[in-house]
Design a protein around this motif. Structure first.
Motif, short mmCIF file in Angstrom:
data_model
loop_
_atom_site.label_atom_id
_atom_site.label_comp_id
_atom_site.label_asym_id
_atom_site.label_seq_id
_atom_site.Cartn_x
_atom_site.Cartn_y
_atom_site.Cartn_z
N ASP A 54 0.86 -1.09 0.11
CA ASP A 54 -0.05 -0.21 -0.04
C ASP A 54 0.78 1.31 -0.08
OD1 ASP A 54 -1.94 2.12 0.20
OD2 ASP A 54 -3.09 0.84 1.67
N PHE A 55 0.56 2.03 -0.94
CA PHE A 55 1.57 3.36 -1.19
C PHE A 55 1.38 4.10 0.06
CE2 PHE A 55 3.45 6.61 -3.15
CZ PHE A 55 2.74 7.59 -2.97
N MET A 56 0.13 4.18 0.67
CA MET A 56 -0.24 5.22 1.72
C MET A 56 0.51 4.61 3.01
SD MET A 56 -1.42 7.62 0.10
CE MET A 56 -2.08 8.47 1.44
N SER A 113 12.40 -0.12 6.34
CA SER A 113 11.69 0.10 5.22
C SER A 113 10.90 -1.26 4.66
CB SER A 113 12.40 0.87 4.19
OG SER A 113 11.80 0.51 2.91
N GLY A 114 9.82 -1.29 4.37
CA GLY A 114 9.56 -2.54 4.02
C GLY A 114 10.12 -3.16 2.68
N ILE A 115 10.14 -4.62 2.88
CA ILE A 115 10.97 -5.48 2.02
C ILE A 115 10.05 -5.71 0.77
CG2 ILE A 115 12.08 -7.60 1.53
CD1 ILE A 115 12.81 -7.42 4.62
N MET A 116 10.47 -5.65 -0.48
CA MET A 116 9.77 -5.87 -1.58
C MET A 116 9.88 -7.14 -2.25
SD MET A 116 7.76 -3.47 -0.99
CE MET A 116 6.51 -3.81 -2.14
N CYS A 117 11.45 -7.68 -2.21
CA CYS A 117 11.68 -8.75 -3.05
C CYS A 117 12.86 -9.46 -2.16
CB CYS A 117 12.06 -8.34 -4.42
SG CYS A 117 13.14 -6.76 -4.27
N LEU A 118 13.02 -10.61 -2.36
CA LEU A 118 14.36 -10.95 -2.00
C LEU A 118 14.64 -12.29 -2.94
CD1 LEU A 118 14.00 -14.06 -0.02
CD2 LEU A 118 12.58 -12.58 1.02
N ASP A 119 16.09 -12.73 -2.60
CA ASP A 119 16.46 -13.73 -3.35
C ASP A 119 17.88 -14.32 -2.68
OD1 ASP A 119 18.26 -14.37 -6.72
OD2 ASP A 119 16.82 -15.80 -5.52
N ILE A 120 17.89 -15.82 -2.69
CA ILE A 120 19.03 -16.35 -1.94
C ILE A 120 19.86 -16.83 -2.98
CG2 ILE A 120 19.54 -18.26 -0.39
CD1 ILE A 120 16.54 -18.22 0.79
N HIS A 121 21.12 -16.84 -2.72
CA HIS A 121 22.20 -17.14 -3.55
C HIS A 121 22.29 -18.48 -3.67
CE1 HIS A 121 26.20 -17.43 -5.44
NE2 HIS A 121 26.14 -16.03 -5.50
N ASN A 122 22.41 -19.15 -4.84
CA ASN A 122 22.55 -20.53 -5.19
C ASN A 122 23.77 -21.22 -4.44
OD1 ASN A 122 20.21 -21.51 -6.35
ND2 ASN A 122 20.93 -20.79 -8.27
N VAL A 137 19.84 -11.35 -0.66
CA VAL A 137 19.83 -10.06 -1.37
C VAL A 137 18.27 -9.44 -1.13
CG1 VAL A 137 19.58 -10.52 -3.46
CG2 VAL A 137 20.49 -8.44 -2.91
N VAL A 138 18.20 -8.25 -0.67
CA VAL A 138 16.63 -7.72 -0.32
C VAL A 138 16.55 -6.53 -0.94
CG1 VAL A 138 15.75 -6.74 1.62
CG2 VAL A 138 16.33 -9.05 1.81
N GLY A 139 15.52 -6.17 -1.50
CA GLY A 139 15.09 -4.85 -2.08
C GLY A 139 14.12 -4.27 -1.17
N TYR A 140 14.36 -2.81 -0.87
CA TYR A 140 13.56 -2.44 0.04
C TYR A 140 12.49 -1.38 -0.97
CZ TYR A 140 16.55 -3.52 3.72
OH TYR A 140 17.14 -4.24 4.62
N TYR A 141 11.39 -1.09 -0.09
CA TYR A 141 10.51 0.23 -0.62
C TYR A 141 11.18 1.22 -1.03
CZ TYR A 141 5.92 1.98 -1.66
OH TYR A 141 4.92 2.32 -2.36
N ASP A 142 12.28 1.54 -0.33
CA ASP A 142 12.91 2.99 -0.23
C ASP A 142 13.92 3.02 -1.50
OD1 ASP A 142 14.75 1.49 0.90
OD2 ASP A 142 14.91 2.79 2.64
N GLY A 143 13.96 2.00 -2.09
CA GLY A 143 14.85 1.93 -3.24
C GLY A 143 16.38 1.32 -2.86
N PRO A 146 10.68 2.02 -5.28
CA PRO A 146 10.79 0.69 -4.97
C PRO A 146 11.30 -0.54 -5.66
CG PRO A 146 8.42 1.36 -4.54
CD PRO A 146 9.45 2.52 -5.31
N VAL A 147 12.24 -1.31 -5.14
CA VAL A 147 12.93 -1.97 -5.95
C VAL A 147 12.02 -3.29 -6.15
CG1 VAL A 147 14.91 -3.70 -5.89
CG2 VAL A 147 15.27 -1.33 -4.94
#
Lengths: 123, 736
Positions: B390-392, B418-427, B434-440, B468-469
């Motif tokens: 939610d943007f707000m 900041s909210g986490i938007m995405c993540l990935d785990i290294h193989n 690695v995590v991408g936040y809402y704040d970029g 956001p990422v």
């Protein structure tokens, strides 16, 4: 992999001794919390922590019951571990479950300590 | 001889001999079975053997006649036996046997019993000096002593008896002369030495006079009354003092141990460790950094030893917690492992999703699940990112890692501002997230370290995104073995980040721009509108090829090598593309989903989609199944999960099931587990639900009779190819 328990340290590079002790105290808090969670779990009747000599150091049950459980299960665990290791010395006992009619006793041995949990599994 | 054994009579001269002859005649050589009255020869013969041949048989035999008669009378058996034995041999006459005439043999011989000693000589002669001749002694002693034993009793009145009794101290009855003489001798002996003759004589007299009383006091020492003085000496006894010294006993400790196989093994292993450590220490001496570590390590251990006992139970506590949970969720665990819905046989093509565990955490209750990812190494561990779409209502974020073994509490908890938007785990490094936040921002978390903060974080300086990422993905290590990953954001940039010497270095790979729209900016500049990327996916095999989904609904096919140009563009959707994903088996196929309610499957060489599915609700996420090239799952915001299998049904889902409890709960993400037949679904309430796929959803291509089952990706590719070929010819128009 099992990392060290979480510690709030300001920066990664500079680790002060205060940081170490806080790490230890946080580890303690973490374990305490885990034990509390176990105790609060559904069906758990009691938990006992027993040291290497069979003396209970921490319990949620009454004294006589604790002493009884500690003594008996300590011996049983030693025997079980001895059995497992006699068969293959590279093996080691991970945990021991005794399921009885009324409840289940779970024993997890560690290097120096023994954690006993008595649970009433919900059927 | 009469008969065999030394009979002195001429043959047949004695009765026995006669009998023997008789029996011999009767039975021949064998003979004397019937001769009952045969006495045993041997005992009868022996006394007679000692008699000289000159002795007359009558005299000699008389004392023994009793025994003989007894023998004759007594026993036939014995005689028989002896006779048997004797007569088993042929009767031999010794060559010097006396030959007697019949008459002589028949002669009667009488025997008389007397009390004469047969051993006594009968003709003892003694030389008589008076007559100067030998004269026989008239009387010969006939006493034969068979046995004599000397006893040790003495007659009390005899010499020896008296002597002994005197010695003991009894009253003597008589004092014969001989004893007196002996006593005098004794007294003389006692007083020898210091005595003169006169006193000796007088002593003798006195001794004689005193004889009877002295005899009684014989044991006492006889002293000279006149000048005897007793002398004795005694040494001085030193006083005895006891001196002792006692130390403290050495401390004792009871030690007991058993020598088992494993005790021995442990000892060896310890030795080995010690050796290795000592070797390592030698190696590490030049390295300073390691020294610091060791110092820290040492200090840590000392601190730990001081710390409370309870910390040492950590591992055991963890195990026990899992056990307790296993008990509580026993039926779920059993279902997970073993339950295969049998009703699927009757359900035709459809399948179901069986709800298993539900994972939630108190502090993440308000946050939506924005990303889920399975750990490539530990198949029961998965990471969940929490944030808010939610943007707000932007607030904090959380990163939790759960394991299926413990559904009640996460294993790792990280929180962020900041909210986490995405993540990935290294193989390759399953502890790096690695995590991408809402704040970029982007950040890397290291599970091995004990921080709750990320190890590396980007910042405004280091080129974070301005929006956001939406997605991050690890890439293979670059040429310098540095970790690197890509991120995409709505600011239109696709950035490649590299971890160089503990710092994140970014480099823009692509700048998205919306084609065909240029804005008139101030001063007549042509401004390119920046597109917003919302998702991307990298090709499994071709490393440089990747797809980008944008907010405008387009999908671009790009390559890492070409930064400014797209390889291809697909007009995919009418709304933002929420997810794109390459097919794990087929190299050309990918899938995309969007909030325009559709899921589309493409072949990247063809501009139009192969399959289009309309799901009646905005599709949040779509994922291919790892075990089949034709199965995928899609989740929608109305709380349903859809599973499709193109090989079974090209137009409809084989399973459409509401998964979350409340209707307002939107499902945001779905992921298949790499090895188990389960999927996890995250919703916007912060819950993660685990569902098991029923057998119909997991169908493998059926093997034809006679052919062996073909495994492997080729089969899957072939399967999909077949389908695509079916679709391709007529499908230049979308199959709606």
């Amino acid at each position: 992999f099992r990392p060290c328990p979480i510690a709030t340290v300001a920066r990664r590079e500079s680790r002060s001794h205060a940081g170490d002790s806080s790490c230890a105290s946080l580890a303690m808090a973490e374990v305490e919390e885990t034990l509390k969670r176990i105790q609060a779990h559904k069906g758990v009747i009691g938990t006992i922590v027993v040291n290497a000599e069979g003396i209970p150091i921490r319990t949620t049950l009454d004294n006589s019951t604790t002493v009884q459980y500690a003594g008996l299960l300590h011996q049983l665990t030693m025997k079980a571990r001895s059995t497992v290791r006699d068969i293959d010395p590279q093996n080691d006992l991970t945990f021991l479950r005794i399921r009885s009619k009324k409840h289940e006793i779970m024993v997890a041995p560690d290097k120096e300590y023994l954690l006993i949990v008595i649970q009433n599994p919900c059927e | 001889r009469c008969h065999r054994y030394q009979c002195q009579l001429p043959a047949a001269g004695c009765e026995r001999g006669k009998e023997l002859e008789r029996s011999r005649r009767r039975f021949g050589a064998r003979g004397t079975a019937g001769a009952a009255a045969m006495p045993p020869k041997v005992p009868a013969r022996s006394p007679q053997s000692q008699i000289g041949p000159a002795v007359k048989p009558v005299q000699s035999r008389i004392p023994k006649s009793i025994s003989r008669k007894r023998d004759e009378d007594a026993s036939t058996e014995v005689g028989e036996g002896a006779d048997e034995w004797t007569l088993s041999k042929t009767l031999l006459k010794p060559p010097d046997q006396l030959e007697l005439t019949e008459a002589e043999l028949k002669e009667e011989v009488t025997r008389i019993l007397t009390a004469n000693n047969p051993h006594a000589p009968q003709n003892i002669v003694r030389y008589s000096f008076k007559e100067r001749a030998y004269k026989p002694i008239s009387f010969v002693d006939q006493l034969a002593i068979h046995f004599s034993l000397d006893g040790n009793l003495l007659l009390r009145d005899s010499d020896e008896g008296r002597r002994q009794s005197a010695r003991i101290g009894l009253e003597p009855d008589l004092a014969p002369v001989a004893s007196t003489v002996i006593e005098v001798e004794e007294t003389e002996v006692k007083e020898e030495g210091s005595k003169e003759d006169i006193p000796a004589a007088s002593a003798e007299e006195a001794a004689e006079g005193e004889e009877p009383p002295s005899h009684s006091m014989k044991e006492q020492k006889l002293t000279n009354q006149f000048n005897f003085c007793e002398r004795a000496s005694q040494t001085f006894n030193n006083p005895v003092r006891e001196r002792a010294c006692q130390m403290e006993p050495p401390p004792r400790a009871t030690f007991s141990a058993t020598a088992n196989q494993w005790e021995i093994y442990d000892a060896y292993v310890e030795e080995l460790h010690k050796l290795e450590k000592s070797k390592e220490k030698e190696k590490q001496k030049p390295l300073v950094a390691k020294k610091e570590d060791k110092l820290r390590g040492r200090k840590l251990t000392s601190l730990e030893s001081q710390s409370d006992d309870v910390t040492k139970v950590t591992k055991a506590a963890k195990i026990v917690e899992r056990m307790v949970n296993q008990n509580t969720f026993d039926d779920i665990a059993q279902d997970f492992k073993y339950f295969e819905d049998p009703a699927d046989e009757y359900r035709d093509q459809e399948g179901t999703l069986l709800p298993l565990w539900k994972f939630q955490y108190d502090k993440a209750k308000r946050l939506a699940v924005t990303a889920i990812c399975w750990n490539p190494k530990y198949k029961d561990l998965f990471a969940v990112g929490h944030g808010s779409y939610d943007f707000m209502k932007q607030s904090r974020g959380m990163l939790l890692l759960y394991t299926m073994k413990n559904p009640s509490f996460p294993e790792y908890i990280f929180s962020s501002e900041s909210g986490i938007m995405c993540l990935d785990i290294h193989n390759d490094h399953p502890y790096l997230l690695v995590v991408g936040y809402y704040d970029g921002n982007v950040a890397i978390y290291n599970l091995k370290k004990s921080h709750s903060q990320p190890g590396y974080k980007s910042s405004a300086k280091s080129g974070k995104h301005t929006d956001p990422v939406w997605q991050v993905k690890w890439q293979k290590d670059d040429l310098d073995n540095n970790l690197n990953f890509f991120s995409i954001s709505s600011d239109g940039r696709i950035v490649s980040w590299t971890l160089v010497k503990n710092e994140l270095v970014h480099s823009d790979v692509i700048r998205l721009s919306v084609e065909g729209t240029t804005l008139e900016g101030p001063e007549g500049l042509q401004l390119q509108t920046i597109g917003c990327g919302t998702s991307f996916d990298f090709h499994k095999k071709i490393d440089s090829l990747f797809l980008i989904g944008t907010e405008e609904g387009k999908i671009y096919k790009c390559s890492k090598s070409y930064s400014s140009q797209f390889l291809d563009t697909f007009d995919a959707h009418h709304m933002a593309v929420d997810a794109v994903s390459w097919n794990p088996y087929h190299m050309k196929v990918f899938i995309s989903c969007s909030s325009d309610w559709t899921v589309k499957i493409w072949d990247h060489t063809i501009k139009t989609p192969m399959f289009i599915f309309d799901l009646n609700s905005a599709v949040g996420d779509v994922a291919w199944a790892p075990y089949s090239s034709t199965i995928f799952a899609a989740v929608t915001t109305d709380g349903k999960a859809h599973v499709f299998d193109l090989s079974i049904n090209k137009y409809e889902a084989i399973c459409s099931q509401p998964v979350v409890a409340k209707k307002k709960n939107k499902i945001t993400h779905v992921q298949f587990n790499p090895i188990y037949p389960i999927i996890i679904i995250g919703d916007d309430r912060g819950h993660v639900t685990c569902l098991k796929l029923s057998p119909n959803l997991r169908k493998m291509p059926k093997e034809k009779k006679g052919q062996e089952i073909q495994k492997g990706p080729e089969v899957e590719i072939a399967k999909l190819d077949k389908l695509l070929n079916l679709v391709r010819e007529p499908a230049n128009k979308p199959a709606k």
